[in-house]
Design a protein around this motif. Structure first.
Motif, short mmCIF file in Angstrom:
data_model
loop_
_atom_site.label_atom_id
_atom_site.label_comp_id
_atom_site.label_asym_id
_atom_site.label_seq_id
_atom_site.Cartn_x
_atom_site.Cartn_y
_atom_site.Cartn_z
N VAL A 178 -32.01 -3.58 -73.59
CA VAL A 178 -31.10 -2.77 -74.30
C VAL A 178 -30.36 -1.85 -73.40
O VAL A 178 -30.89 -1.26 -72.48
CB VAL A 178 -31.78 -1.83 -75.13
CG1 VAL A 178 -30.65 -1.19 -76.11
CG2 VAL A 178 -32.56 -2.81 -76.36
N LYS A 179 -29.15 -1.75 -73.43
CA LYS A 179 -28.25 -1.06 -72.75
C LYS A 179 -26.72 -0.58 -73.54
O LYS A 179 -26.18 -1.73 -73.92
CB LYS A 179 -27.68 -1.51 -71.43
CG LYS A 179 -27.02 -0.65 -70.41
CD LYS A 179 -26.73 -1.18 -69.20
CE LYS A 179 -26.03 -2.50 -69.17
NZ LYS A 179 -25.58 -2.97 -67.99
N ASP A 180 -26.60 0.65 -73.94
CA ASP A 180 -25.26 1.00 -74.43
C ASP A 180 -25.05 0.23 -75.66
O ASP A 180 -23.98 -0.33 -76.17
CB ASP A 180 -24.16 0.51 -73.51
CG ASP A 180 -23.93 1.18 -72.30
OD1 ASP A 180 -24.48 2.21 -72.21
OD2 ASP A 180 -23.50 0.76 -71.30
N PHE A 218 -32.34 -8.84 -61.30
CA PHE A 218 -33.18 -7.83 -60.89
C PHE A 218 -32.89 -6.57 -59.97
O PHE A 218 -33.28 -5.54 -60.52
CB PHE A 218 -34.23 -8.67 -60.05
CG PHE A 218 -35.40 -7.76 -59.59
CD1 PHE A 218 -36.35 -7.21 -60.33
CD2 PHE A 218 -35.39 -7.37 -58.18
CE1 PHE A 218 -37.14 -6.50 -59.81
CE2 PHE A 218 -36.50 -6.49 -57.53
CZ PHE A 218 -37.36 -6.27 -58.48
N SER A 219 -31.62 -6.67 -59.30
CA SER A 219 -31.28 -5.70 -58.55
C SER A 219 -30.45 -4.43 -59.51
O SER A 219 -30.34 -3.48 -59.18
CB SER A 219 -30.25 -6.13 -57.51
OG SER A 219 -29.06 -6.65 -58.29
N LYS A 223 -30.77 -0.33 -64.85
CA LYS A 223 -29.60 0.21 -65.42
C LYS A 223 -29.95 0.02 -66.88
O LYS A 223 -29.08 0.70 -67.89
CB LYS A 223 -28.15 -0.40 -65.05
CG LYS A 223 -28.05 -0.17 -63.82
CD LYS A 223 -26.67 -1.07 -63.34
CE LYS A 223 -26.17 -0.47 -62.05
NZ LYS A 223 -25.13 -1.41 -61.52
N TYR A 224 -31.09 -0.84 -67.27
CA TYR A 224 -31.18 -0.81 -68.88
C TYR A 224 -32.24 0.22 -69.49
O TYR A 224 -32.87 0.52 -68.72
CB TYR A 224 -31.87 -2.32 -69.07
CG TYR A 224 -30.93 -3.36 -68.56
CD1 TYR A 224 -30.09 -3.99 -69.79
CD2 TYR A 224 -31.02 -4.17 -67.34
CE1 TYR A 224 -29.39 -4.96 -69.26
CE2 TYR A 224 -30.04 -5.17 -66.83
CZ TYR A 224 -29.25 -5.65 -68.07
OH TYR A 224 -28.38 -6.47 -67.62
N ASN A 246 -39.44 1.96 -65.24
CA ASN A 246 -39.77 2.43 -66.54
C ASN A 246 -38.65 2.18 -67.39
O ASN A 246 -37.41 2.44 -67.26
CB ASN A 246 -40.03 3.81 -66.64
CG ASN A 246 -41.33 4.42 -65.47
OD1 ASN A 246 -42.21 3.62 -65.74
ND2 ASN A 246 -41.22 4.96 -64.54
N PHE A 247 -39.26 1.97 -68.81
CA PHE A 247 -38.16 1.73 -69.92
C PHE A 247 -38.60 2.43 -70.99
O PHE A 247 -39.83 2.56 -71.35
CB PHE A 247 -38.02 0.02 -70.25
CG PHE A 247 -37.64 -0.73 -69.03
CD1 PHE A 247 -36.49 -0.98 -68.96
CD2 PHE A 247 -38.60 -1.41 -68.10
CE1 PHE A 247 -35.65 -1.64 -67.84
CE2 PHE A 247 -38.17 -2.14 -67.02
CZ PHE A 247 -36.73 -2.29 -67.12
#
Length: 270
Positions: A178-180, A218-219, A223-224, A246-247
């Protein structure tokens, strides 16, 4: 020790003692398989599992020789003969030269406890690719390797990394990020079309959550905001860490999807 569990298994239309089962039955030749979860004595999303099995067979130019009613009846017989209300059944269509065999048997299951759903799971990256990612074909070497990693690192799942540096799926699961306010998952042609994965995509569409199917680098993993895996046994399970990244395990989008999925399960069992 054989993976065949409980008391009775099916070989073609014959009921046999689980003590007589040998893992070599499915390790030799080509084995197309599904693992189906039994809840309150009923198989969850059975039609979807059968459809995926037929699709896997089509990809290697073979046909499943059981129709859906017969497939369904085998599960009912196995559940009743073993007197099981909760568990996992493995169904295997094995092709070895000119010989064909069908096997159905219970396997040991490990469902996440409430703490894992609340706090999330730990995972690690492992570089590996499936030769036919969209077909569910038994791969003993990859399964043994990832199972050993899970035990050695004391984690819940191993996440596969392809030769291009992209996250594809778990060794026994599909992945979402999940992002934005957008849900991300790998392209359909790079992963096994998991039954729960499909349900999550359906739920996201119903809830008007944006879905993006693209390579997960992976790089760029840090950002997620949130991540979770899906599968027959874990259903929808938050990921706490991938390696040292971490998430969030309580993201609003994750919570909405999980709530809707629980409702879907209840409706499927009616």
């Amino acid at each position: 020790m054989s993976e065949c569990y409980r008391y009775i298994y099916l070989q073609n239309e014959n009921l046999k003692s689980s003590e007589s089962f040998k893992d070599s039955y499915i390790r030799n030749g080509i084995s197309l398989y599904e693992v189906i979860r039994i809840i309150s004595g009923k198989a969850v999303f059975l039609e979807e599992h059968y459809a995926r099995l037929c699709n896997s067979a089509k990809q290697i130019n073979v046909n499943i020789w059981y129709d859906f009613p017969k497939f369904k009846n085998c599960i009912q017989i196995l559940t009743e003969k073993n007197d099981v209300q909760e568990g996992n059944i493995k169904l295997v269509f094995n092709i070895k030269e000119k010989q064909k065999n069908f096997f159905a048997y219970f396997i040991k299951h490990s469902y996440p406890d409430n703490e894992l759903y609340k706090n999330g799971i730990r995972t690690i990256i492992h570089q590996a690719e499936r030769s036919t990612p969209t077909a569910k074909i038994y791969n003993h070497e990859l399964r043994s390797r990832t199972n050993n990693l899970i035990q050695e690192a004391e984690i819940f799942e191993v996440i596969l990394l392809d030769s291009l540096g992209n996250i594809t799926e778990g060794s026994r699961s599909n992945l979402f990020f999940v992002k934005d306010n957008t849900l991300y998952t790998a392209p359909d042609d790079k992963v096994l079309h998991g039954i729960v994965r499909g349900k999550v995509i359906t739920i996201a569409e119903k809830l008007h959550i944006n879905i993006c199917k693209e390579a997960i680098k992976f790089s760029e993993l840090d950002k997620y905001e949130s991540a979770f895996l899906t599968g027959t046994s874990p259903m929808i399970l938050p990921i706490k860490t991938i390696n040292a990244i971490n998430f969030s395990v309580s993201h609003p989008i994750l919570n909405r999807i999980l709530s809707e999925y629980k409702t879907m399960i209840k409706e499927n069992l009616l």
